[in-house]
Design a protein around this motif. Structure first.
Motif, short mmCIF file in Angstrom:
data_model
loop_
_atom_site.label_atom_id
_atom_site.label_comp_id
_atom_site.label_asym_id
_atom_site.label_seq_id
_atom_site.Cartn_x
_atom_site.Cartn_y
_atom_site.Cartn_z
N VAL A 76 2.76 3.26 9.47
CA VAL A 76 2.10 5.52 8.99
C VAL A 76 2.66 6.09 9.42
CG1 VAL A 76 0.57 6.48 8.35
CG2 VAL A 76 0.47 4.77 7.26
N ILE A 83 -5.62 -2.75 13.18
CA ILE A 83 -5.10 -1.39 12.13
C ILE A 83 -3.65 -0.95 12.85
CG2 ILE A 83 -6.99 -1.06 10.90
CD1 ILE A 83 -6.80 1.32 12.36
N LEU A 121 -7.81 -0.97 4.42
CA LEU A 121 -7.59 -2.53 4.84
C LEU A 121 -8.23 -3.42 4.64
CD1 LEU A 121 -5.00 -1.28 7.62
CD2 LEU A 121 -4.58 -2.09 4.87
N ALA A 137 0.94 -1.06 -0.21
CA ALA A 137 0.18 -0.05 -0.24
C ALA A 137 1.16 1.53 0.16
CB ALA A 137 -0.73 -0.16 1.43
N VAL A 157 -0.05 -1.15 11.84
CA VAL A 157 -0.43 -0.05 10.43
C VAL A 157 -0.27 1.20 10.86
CG1 VAL A 157 -1.13 0.61 7.76
CG2 VAL A 157 -1.78 -2.00 9.20
N ASP A 158 -1.18 1.76 11.13
CA ASP A 158 -0.80 3.21 12.02
C ASP A 158 0.27 3.34 12.25
OD1 ASP A 158 -2.75 5.23 12.14
OD2 ASP A 158 -1.89 5.27 14.63
N MET A 166 -8.28 5.43 6.20
CA MET A 166 -7.30 3.42 6.07
C MET A 166 -7.76 1.54 6.75
SD MET A 166 -3.67 2.43 9.27
CE MET A 166 -3.25 4.95 9.07
N LEU A 203 -3.19 4.54 1.90
CA LEU A 203 -3.17 4.11 3.97
C LEU A 203 -4.59 5.36 4.80
CD1 LEU A 203 -0.03 1.80 5.03
CD2 LEU A 203 -2.63 1.33 4.60
#
Length: 545
Positions: free
Chosen positions: A244, A237, A199, A142, A240-241, A195, A147
């Protein structure tokens, strides 16, 4: 024995012309050719005493060299001058470039200009990717945009150029010092709602996926509406957060994270979504008007505002809120505001007679020249107004040039005399034609005053309301020259009697000046737009001819 003065002179000659040899360890070596002198006390050199004396030994004091210290001082001065020159050269060079010691992730940016940085930041954003591995061997690669990350490239470039900002000489020294460091990250905003939705769509099958109730814009209804969600699986998430956030701080790199799914109830209820939709619709109803502070204003279109409104929040907590796309707002206003609010400078034009007396003020209305500026500041105000939700009228910053006033003599002038029911045409202040006319009735009397012909038609269909409220239509009216709103000269073949007798009371118009066809055509042919029209006199009580 020499006299004292002669002896001193002789010794001075010797001091000026003779090389003095140092004393060795065994005694004085003296002056060559003159015999030996006793050793001098203290410095180990033979010489003369300062005061001398009759027949006494008078040692000479040796001269010391200052070349060493001078060379050191000169060297230090040269080094200082060189350092100062280097400093001012670097200060000039980095005035509009990224300063030494500024870091942007792993990307080298020192010395880059604004143009270089724009390309660098765009590439860093493009190169920042995150591989997300989910349950059931699903994985995706991604981008930050995927995102829900909105990057303000221009703001990032501004931040890089402003890093280690200096306002005085001491700060300038620190700014060009490569050992003084400052790190700059992407100017970015993260939309957690987007986001999570991305996902879920990519890593969970349709039949298993939990769907949050959401809002979307219906262009036909010009309103936000709610789409109901459902229970199911949703991704965690948080990893992923965190990745990011790291990508924002250290752009230009890739990362890999693993996440798992969990079973949840409907992440966002329809009730919560409806509240948010109502708030979004409030932003559409309460208008934002932008003005240039002079003669123009511009209302932001509903469909455009709707594009800027984005749902945000944290579905895992059942939250949905409103966010606003600041980058899109900046881009739109930068393109549209100059078109909508700039003004071209137009001098005011007053019409004067041969004595420079003003006959008609502002025959051409003056317009200030105006150029909008700093549209990013206006964008920030628009974002604030959207956050408040109350609408606003905002004045855009601009550069203004005041119009000046010019005077112009009019070649053509028409005087309509209501008392005599005539129209006299003047060319360069000389009467050249006088025509019989019939002006407006008592209820629709032709307005007195000074005007200019501003619009002309060789033929036109005319319509309006009669006194009883019915609508009239006069088709194919010829040689029309408007000078005051709907009042103008034109052919009135249906009113030859009123024109012949000059009787506006019984045969008058709705305000126009009725004329025979040949006469209205003469005015159309000879009196261009801008011709002065002066309506004078008083309404007669009946026919004047």
């Amino acid at each position: 024995m020499m006299s004292k003065n002669t002896e001193q002179l002789h010794l001075q000659d010797l001091a000026d012309t003779t090389v003095i040899n140092p004393v060795d360890a065994n005694g004085a070596r003296g002056l060559e050719g003159l015999g030996a002198f006793p050793p001098a006390g203290g410095d180990g050199f033979a010489g003369f005493t300062a005061d001398g004396g009759d027949g006494g030994n008078m040692p000479l004091e040796a001269k010391k060299s200052h070349k060493g210290p001078i060379i050191v001082l000169v060297s230090i001065a040269v080094i200082l001058v060189a350092l100062i020159a280097v400093f001012f050269t670097m200060r000039w060079h980095y005035a509009d470039r990224v300063a030494p010691g500024v870091s942007f992730g792993s990307v080298k940016v020192t010395g880059q200009t604004r143009g270089d940085l724009t390309a660098t930041v765009n590439k860093a954003v493009k190169d920042s990717s995150i591989v997300v591995k989910g349950d059931n061997d699903r994985q995706i690669s991604a981008t930050l945009k995927d995102l829900g990350v909105s990057v303000d490239v221009k703001k990032t470039v501004d931040d890089l150029l402003a890093a280690k900002k200096s306002e005085n000489l001491l700060q300038d020294i620190a700014r060009v010092n490569p050992f003084s460091h400052e790190s700059v990250k992407l100017a970015a905003k993260v939309n957690t709602y987007e986001m999570s939705r991305f996902l879920s769509d990519k890593l969970i099958s349709d039949d298993e996926r939990a769907v949050a109730s959401s809002i979307s814009y219906d262009a036909n209804a010009q309103a936000f509406v709610v789409t109901e969600g459902r229970d199911g699986d949703t991704p965690d998430i948080q990893p992923v957060d965190a990745a990011v956030e790291q990508a924002i701080k250290n752009p230009g790199n890739s990362a890999t994270v693993e996440i798992t799914n969990k079973q949840v109830d409907m992440p966002i209820t329809t009730e919560e979504a409806q509240k948010t939709a109502d708030e979004a619709n409030q932003r559409l109803t309460n208008k934002i008007v932008l003005t240039n502070g002079d003669t123009k204003q511009f209302e932001l279109p509903v469909d455009e505002v709707a594009k800027w409104i984005k749902p945000n929040g944290d579905p895992s907590k059942g939250q949905i809120t409103l966010d606003y796309d600041a980058v899109a707002i900046k881009t739109y206003l930068a393109a549209v505001l100059p078109q909508q609010l700039n003004q071209e400078l137009v001098p005011q034009e007053d019409i004067v007679d041969d004595n420079n007396k003003v006959i008609l003020e502002a025959a051409v209305k003056g317009v200030n020249g105006l150029t909008v500026k700093n549209t990013d500041n206006t964008a920030a105000q628009v974002v604030s107004a959207l956050n408040a939700g109350n609408g606003a009228t905002l004045q855009v910053e601009s550069d203004v040039k005041k119009f000046d006033i010019k005077q112009k003599k009019s070649e053509w002038r028409i005087v309509v005399d209501k008392s005599s029911q005539t129209a006299t045409v003047y060319q360069n202040n000389q009467a050249v034609k006088t025509f019989p006319v019939c002006t407006g009735t008592n209820k629709h009397e032709t307005d007195s005053g000074a005007f200019t012909i501003y619009l002309r038609y060789d033929v036109q269909d005319m319509t309006g309301l009669n006194d009883d409220g019915s609508r009239y239509l006069s088709k194919g009216v010829k040689w029309v020259s408007y000078f005051n709103g709907g009042e103008g000269f034109h052919t009135a073949s249906w009113n030859n009697y009123g024109i012949a007798h000059g009787d506006p009371v019984n045969y008058g118009s709705h305000g126009c000046v009725n004329m025979y066809e040949a006469d209205s055509k003469w005015i159309y042919d000879h009196c261009p737009q801008g011709t002065i029209v002066q309506v004078v006199g008083s309404q007669p009580s009946g026919a004047v001819r």
